[in-house]
Write a protein that holds these residues in place. Structure first.
Motif, PDB file in Angstrom:
ATOM      1  N   ILE A  78      33.929  32.633  41.042  1.00  0.00           N
ATOM      2  CA  ILE A  78      33.218  33.602  40.213  1.00  0.00           C
ATOM      3  C   ILE A  78      34.160  34.060  39.102  1.00  0.00           C
ATOM      4  CG2 ILE A  78      32.165  35.902  40.166  1.00  0.00           C
ATOM      5  CD1 ILE A  78      31.553  35.436  43.196  1.00  0.00           C
ATOM      6  N   ASP A  79      33.653  34.064  37.857  1.00  0.00           N
ATOM      7  CA  ASP A  79      34.435  34.583  36.740  1.00  0.00           C
ATOM      8  C   ASP A  79      34.071  36.056  36.570  1.00  0.00           C
ATOM      9  OD1 ASP A  79      35.641  35.313  34.440  1.00  0.00           O
ATOM     10  OD2 ASP A  79      34.767  33.719  33.188  1.00  0.00           O
ATOM     11  N   TYR A  80      34.966  36.922  37.021  1.00  0.00           N
ATOM     12  CA  TYR A  80      34.654  38.353  37.017  1.00  0.00           C
ATOM     13  C   TYR A  80      34.622  38.950  35.621  1.00  0.00           C
ATOM     14  CZ  TYR A  80      34.790  38.016  42.004  1.00  0.00           C
ATOM     15  OH  TYR A  80      34.497  37.650  43.283  1.00  0.00           O
ATOM     16  N   ASN A  81      35.110  38.174  34.629  1.00  0.00           N
ATOM     17  CA  ASN A  81      35.030  38.670  33.261  1.00  0.00           C
ATOM     18  C   ASN A  81      33.763  38.225  32.549  1.00  0.00           C
ATOM     19  OD1 ASN A  81      37.226  40.448  32.697  1.00  0.00           O
ATOM     20  ND2 ASN A  81      38.584  38.699  33.095  1.00  0.00           N
ATOM     21  N   ALA A  82      32.950  37.430  33.241  1.00  0.00           N
ATOM     22  CA  ALA A  82      31.695  36.977  32.636  1.00  0.00           C
ATOM     23  C   ALA A  82      30.532  37.868  33.078  1.00  0.00           C
ATOM     24  CB  ALA A  82      31.428  35.528  33.019  1.00  0.00           C
ATOM     25  N   ILE A  83      30.858  38.849  33.890  1.00  0.00           N
ATOM     26  CA  ILE A  83      29.820  39.713  34.440  1.00  0.00           C
ATOM     27  C   ILE A  83      29.814  41.043  33.708  1.00  0.00           C
ATOM     28  CG2 ILE A  83      29.126  41.000  36.516  1.00  0.00           C
ATOM     29  CD1 ILE A  83      30.493  38.792  38.163  1.00  0.00           C
ATOM     30  N   SER A  84      28.606  41.574  33.519  1.00  0.00           N
ATOM     31  CA  SER A  84      28.523  42.924  32.980  1.00  0.00           C
ATOM     32  C   SER A  84      28.491  43.901  34.149  1.00  0.00           C
ATOM     33  CB  SER A  84      27.255  43.083  32.139  1.00  0.00           C
ATOM     34  OG  SER A  84      27.012  44.457  31.943  1.00  0.00           O
ATOM     35  N   TYR A  85      29.237  44.997  33.998  1.00  0.00           N
ATOM     36  CA  TYR A  85      29.377  45.937  35.115  1.00  0.00           C
ATOM     37  C   TYR A  85      28.478  47.154  35.022  1.00  0.00           C
ATOM     38  CZ  TYR A  85      32.817  42.843  36.848  1.00  0.00           C
ATOM     39  OH  TYR A  85      33.396  41.722  37.352  1.00  0.00           O
ATOM     40  N   TYR A  86      27.631  47.161  34.008  1.00  0.00           N
ATOM     41  CA  TYR A  86      26.703  48.284  33.928  1.00  0.00           C
ATOM     42  C   TYR A  86      25.472  47.873  33.149  1.00  0.00           C
ATOM     43  CZ  TYR A  86      24.858  52.995  33.264  1.00  0.00           C
ATOM     44  OH  TYR A  86      24.063  54.094  33.277  1.00  0.00           O
ATOM     45  N   SER A  87      24.319  48.091  33.717  1.00  0.00           N
ATOM     46  CA  SER A  87      23.074  47.885  33.007  1.00  0.00           C
ATOM     47  C   SER A  87      22.091  48.912  33.527  1.00  0.00           C
ATOM     48  CB  SER A  87      22.534  46.477  33.257  1.00  0.00           C
ATOM     49  OG  SER A  87      21.242  46.379  32.700  1.00  0.00           O
ATOM     50  N   ALA A  88      21.525  49.681  32.606  1.00  0.00           N
ATOM     51  CA  ALA A  88      20.611  50.732  33.051  1.00  0.00           C
ATOM     52  C   ALA A  88      19.457  50.847  32.083  1.00  0.00           C
ATOM     53  CB  ALA A  88      21.356  52.055  33.131  1.00  0.00           C
ATOM     54  N   ALA A 187      35.977  50.174  42.471  1.00  0.00           N
ATOM     55  CA  ALA A 187      36.324  50.351  41.066  1.00  0.00           C
ATOM     56  C   ALA A 187      35.081  50.508  40.196  1.00  0.00           C
ATOM     57  CB  ALA A 187      37.159  49.171  40.589  1.00  0.00           C
ATOM     58  N   VAL A 188      34.065  49.723  40.464  1.00  0.00           N
ATOM     59  CA  VAL A 188      32.958  49.639  39.494  1.00  0.00           C
ATOM     60  C   VAL A 188      31.585  50.001  40.044  1.00  0.00           C
ATOM     61  CG1 VAL A 188      34.177  47.864  38.177  1.00  0.00           C
ATOM     62  CG2 VAL A 188      32.524  47.185  39.936  1.00  0.00           C
ATOM     63  N   PHE A 189      31.504  50.567  41.240  1.00  0.00           N
ATOM     64  CA  PHE A 189      30.165  50.833  41.770  1.00  0.00           C
ATOM     65  C   PHE A 189      29.396  51.723  40.804  1.00  0.00           C
ATOM     66  CE2 PHE A 189      32.217  54.561  43.695  1.00  0.00           C
ATOM     67  CZ  PHE A 189      31.255  55.537  43.540  1.00  0.00           C
ATOM     68  N   SER A 190      28.137  51.405  40.653  1.00  0.00           N
ATOM     69  CA  SER A 190      27.378  52.085  39.613  1.00  0.00           C
ATOM     70  C   SER A 190      26.414  53.113  40.182  1.00  0.00           C
ATOM     71  CB  SER A 190      26.630  51.062  38.771  1.00  0.00           C
ATOM     72  OG  SER A 190      26.108  50.063  39.609  1.00  0.00           O
ATOM     73  N   ASP A 191      25.741  52.750  41.252  1.00  0.00           N
ATOM     74  CA  ASP A 191      24.887  53.758  41.872  1.00  0.00           C
ATOM     75  C   ASP A 191      24.593  53.356  43.303  1.00  0.00           C
ATOM     76  OD1 ASP A 191      23.607  56.189  42.043  1.00  0.00           O
ATOM     77  OD2 ASP A 191      22.519  55.908  40.166  1.00  0.00           O
ATOM     78  N   GLY A 192      23.740  54.110  43.930  1.00  0.00           N
ATOM     79  CA  GLY A 192      23.459  53.882  45.333  1.00  0.00           C
ATOM     80  C   GLY A 192      22.878  55.160  45.881  1.00  0.00           C
ATOM     81  N   THR A 193      22.832  55.242  47.182  1.00  0.00           N
ATOM     82  CA  THR A 193      22.148  56.377  47.794  1.00  0.00           C
ATOM     83  C   THR A 193      23.133  57.237  48.570  1.00  0.00           C
ATOM     84  OG1 THR A 193      20.175  55.032  47.982  1.00  0.00           O
ATOM     85  CG2 THR A 193      20.262  56.976  49.367  1.00  0.00           C
ATOM     86  N   PHE A 194      22.859  58.526  48.543  1.00  0.00           N
ATOM     87  CA  PHE A 194      23.659  59.466  49.312  1.00  0.00           C
ATOM     88  C   PHE A 194      22.730  60.236  50.247  1.00  0.00           C
ATOM     89  CE2 PHE A 194      25.349  63.717  50.027  1.00  0.00           C
ATOM     90  CZ  PHE A 194      26.635  63.435  50.461  1.00  0.00           C
TER      91      PHE A 194
END
Ligand SMILES: Nc1ncnc2c1ncn2[C@@H]1O[C@H](COP(=O)(O)OP(=O)(O)O)[C@@H](O)[C@H]1O
Ligand SMILES: [Mg+2]
Lengths: 482, 257
Positions: A78-88, A187-194
């Protein structure tokens, strides 16, 4: 009768019914990962200061980590620099204040997926947090839950509104140092449930999160944290789907459960990420770290999972049984078809006295798929009177698939008792012939036989979802007989 | 109703059925007797469409329609029922669910509405009494841990539920004690009807004390070597197969039953 063996070779279409894409305006980060991206992510989410430091620490550590290769799966690097880390999805407010603020396209998406979010049409008795790509777009039934004192919100909200709880528990069960994907997620988690269930409260309804990956070339890194305070009970379910895309997409989630004295958490998953097409093109890489800490005495955590999707699954929901008399359970159905690969199982770490765990794993392989169970049962020196029961059953459909079992047992306490049973069986020609002789369609017959094989696990699912899971298996098995 | 002409069939390249001719009319009960390994089960399985067996030549029609070109499930829906000599287990699938799925498959084929769980439960309880099977068996996995006799009664129960046009009973009498034999025979007699044909494969004449057949056929080495009325069965009982020039047992001891 040659149906299962021969005609299975003519594997045909497997319809993935959630494969549509939602056309919606989005804010997306440029692909790439560096400290700046981590900082921007934290900023855009208006996180408290401590979170940014927390993330950066995880990021720096992750850079030094190696991607694991021990699992019984194979996939291109996996190329981790080819991925976007945020989309909303774009919207005026930072948070949806109410369902009226949610883009109608999004509401339609969830409706199409069978998860209506509107007050009127909501799933009866089930509160839903809907996560779309990187953000939580809606949470239902907030008020009745608040009345009971239950906090059920997106983790972004929790970081702002309940920082003390987040600070106290986040990363305590799965530290960022745990493994490569957990490090990346931290490092990069964007959302989820609490979820927080206060002392002595029995959560008045099922809670559930529905994850949807929509954007292309975007990773989904969700983070879920559930805390059951003393004597409380909560049942939580997650469901997942993604559009059909030719590129592989990465989903690296972390789920942490904390059960205090006498608390119970029941966590159920129906995972139906896009598995790729029949030639193995596309699909989700599902690399997930799920772990529960039974820190209180007499606490109990049950993991129930039905895994039918994803191109590659790497997932070991585990329990750390620290409190005396605490109980861990793992019930799993993992179905692989076509070119899917699954390496899944559990870890039961017995630390406290008289702790007990049960593992029931049902692996079903069809097509050219590969399905592995990997389990670790460990007894610490203080685990007097601890016991584990493990049962691993594999079912093969056709003769080109594989099933593997890797059970590991480590015991530092002589009084610990382990029982292990394993079976491998096939959907036999005789069974198929019997069903067909009674007028039953071959596909219906396979699905009935497979459902029978999974019965012990399905009965652990909340009622509403047991039926769903059965149907999902039926769809997932489409084309497994001619 | 059923017409078999010069039927040849083989398994794994070995010819087992070597030219069977048989006519069965609606309302008739035919018994097929013969030593172990003579091909009785093979004939039953071929009629039901088990494709482990290859039909190399011949013709089979059911009410004028070519049976051989139809899939197993189509034959079943058109009324072919096979009570298995060795019913297989399906772990975890409840007997009740299995039977309801089968009954509904038939109903669907006939354009009748499906039976819901409650309706079917009521019916199944009644029929289970008829074969003296505790309704608790309905909840158990299909044939899972059933004794030999329970499996056979379970097969007859399915025949009673599905009300086939042609019922093929493959040694439904073997391995039964006297009481169970009586129950199974009563079940089979209850199946007898003007519009139904029954083909009963048996090893012993004792079943025929309870179910009186219209015709008896002797199968030996893949061929029907003698046909007659029920007195033929009695004669076989007295004299064995020897007088017909047939060896008592055509296979190794291991396949005996
Ligand atoms: N699946 C099979 N593979 C190989 N040989 C078989 C198979 N089924 C039956 N046979 C052979 O066919 C012959 C007839 O068997 P069968 O029809 O079971 O006889 P019966 O029911 O009269 O005892 C026997 O020699 C048996 O060994
Ligand atoms: Mg036989």
């Amino acid at each position: 009768m040659a149906t299962t063996d021969q005609e299975v070779n003519e594997l045909i279409k497997r319809e993935y019914e959630h494969g549509f894409v939602t056309e919606i305006e989005v804010d997306t980060f440029e692909p790439g990962l560096n400290e700046d991206v981590v900082t921007r992510l934290s900023e855009i989410k208006k996180e408290p200061e401590f979170m940014l430091e927390w993330r950066l620490k995880a990021y720096r550590r992750w850079l030094e980590m190696e991607e694991p290769e021990w699992a019984h799966v194979g996939y291109p690097k996996i190329d981790y620099n080819a991925i976007s880390y945020y989309s909303a999805p774009k919207r005026k407010e930072d948070m949806p204040q109410s369902l009226d603020d949610v883009d109608p396209e999004l509401l339609k998406t969830y409706e199409k997926l069978g998860i209506p979010l509107h007050e009127r049409a909501k799933l009866a008795g089930v509160a839903v947090d809907a996560v779309f790509d990187s953000v939580s777009v809606a949470t239902t039934f907030k008020e009745p839950l608040a009345k009971a004192g239950v906090i059920f919100c997106s983790i972004s909200e929790a970081m702002r509104d309940h920082p003390e709880l987040v600070k106290k528990y986040l990363g305590t069960v799965v530290p960022h140092t745990d493994n490569y994907f957990a490090g990346l997620n931290s490092a990069v988690f964007s959302d989820g449930t609490f979820v927080y269930v206060p002392k002595g409260v029995r959560c008045p309804m099922e809670l559930s999160t529905y994850f949807r990956i929509n954007a292309a070339n975007t990773g989904q890194f969700e983070r879920t944290l559930i805390i059951a305070d003393e004597g409380s009970y909560v049942s939580y379910l997650e469901g997942c789907t993604a559009p059909m895309r030719d590129e592989n997409q990465l989903h690296a989630a972390v789920v942490e459960l904390v059960a205090l004295d006498d608390a119970q958490i029941k966590y159920s998953t129906v995972q139906n990420w896009y598995p790729g097409d029949e030639n193995g093109k596309g699909g989700i890489y599902n690399f997930v770290t799920k772990r529960a800490a039974c820190i209180g005495k007499n606490s109990k955590v049950s993991w129930t999972q039905v895994e039918t999707g994803s191109a590659v699954t790497w997932k070991y929901p585990s329990c750390i049984l620290r409190g005396d008399n605490s109980v861990g359970e793992f019930y799993s159905v993992a179905l692989t078809h076509n070119h899917q690969q699954a390496d899944t199982g559990t870890k039961m770490i017995h630390l406290g006295k008289n702790t007990s765990s049960t593992i029931i794993s049902k692996g079903i392989s069809a097509g050219k798929s590969s399905n592995a169970y990997r389990g670790l049962v460990k007894f610490g020196p203080r685990a007097e009177g601890a016991r584990n029961f493990t049962q691993c059953d594999s079912l093969l459909i056709g003769d080109r698939c594989g099933a593997h079992t890797f059970p590991y047992i480590e015991s530092l306490n002589k009084s610990a008792i382990v029982e292990h049973e394993a079976t491998t069986s096939k959907v036999s020609d005789e069974q198929m012939f019997l069903c067909r002789q009674r007028g039953i369609d071959p596909e219906r017959a396979v699905s009935m036989i497979v459902n029978g094989f999974c019965k012990e696990v399905f009965k652990e699912l909340p009622m509403e979802f047991a039926v769903e899971a059965g149907k999902l298996l039926e769809v997932s098995l489409e084309g497994s007989v001619g | 109703m059923l017409s078999i002409k010069n039927l040849h069939a083989s398994v794994e390249g070995k010819e087992i059925l070597k030219g069977i001719n048989l006519e069965i009319k609606a309302g008739e009960v035919h018994a097929i007797m013969g030593p172990n390994g003579s091909g009785k089960s093979t004939l039953s399985q071929v009629l039901a469409g088990n494709d482990a067996f290859e039909v190399t030549s011949g013709e089979v029609t059911l009410n004028g329609e070519n049976l051989l070109e139809k899939e197993t499930e189509e034959r079943a829906r058109e009324g072919v029922f096979l009570a298995f000599q060795y019913p297989v287990e399906i772990p975890g699938v409840s007997n009740l669910q299995f039977m309801r799925t089968a009954v509904n498959a038939m109903r669907h084929h006939k354009g009748e509405p499906e039976m819901n769980a409650a309706e079917f439960m009521k019916l199944a309880r009644e029929v289970s009494k008829q074969v003296d099977l505790d309704p608790a068996f309905l909840k158990r996995g299909v044939n899972e841990g059933f004794s030999g006799g329970e499996k056979k009664r379970n097969e007859i129960m399915q025949a009673l539920l599905l009300q086939p046009k042609l019922a093929i009973l493959d040694e439904t009498d073997s391995g039964l004690d006297i009481d169970a034999l009586k129950v199974v025979s009563d079940g089979v007699n209850a199946l007898r009807a003007q519009d139904r044909a029954i083909l009963m494969v048996t090893h012993y004449q004792r079943l025929l004390d309870h179910i009186v057949p219209d015709y008896v056929h002797v199968l030996a080495d893949g061929k029907i070597v003698k046909s007659g009325g029920r007195e033929l069965a009695l004669e076989l009982e007295e004299r064995g197969y020897g007088w017909l020039g047939i060896k008592e047992d055509a296979t190794e001891a291991s396949s005996a039953n």
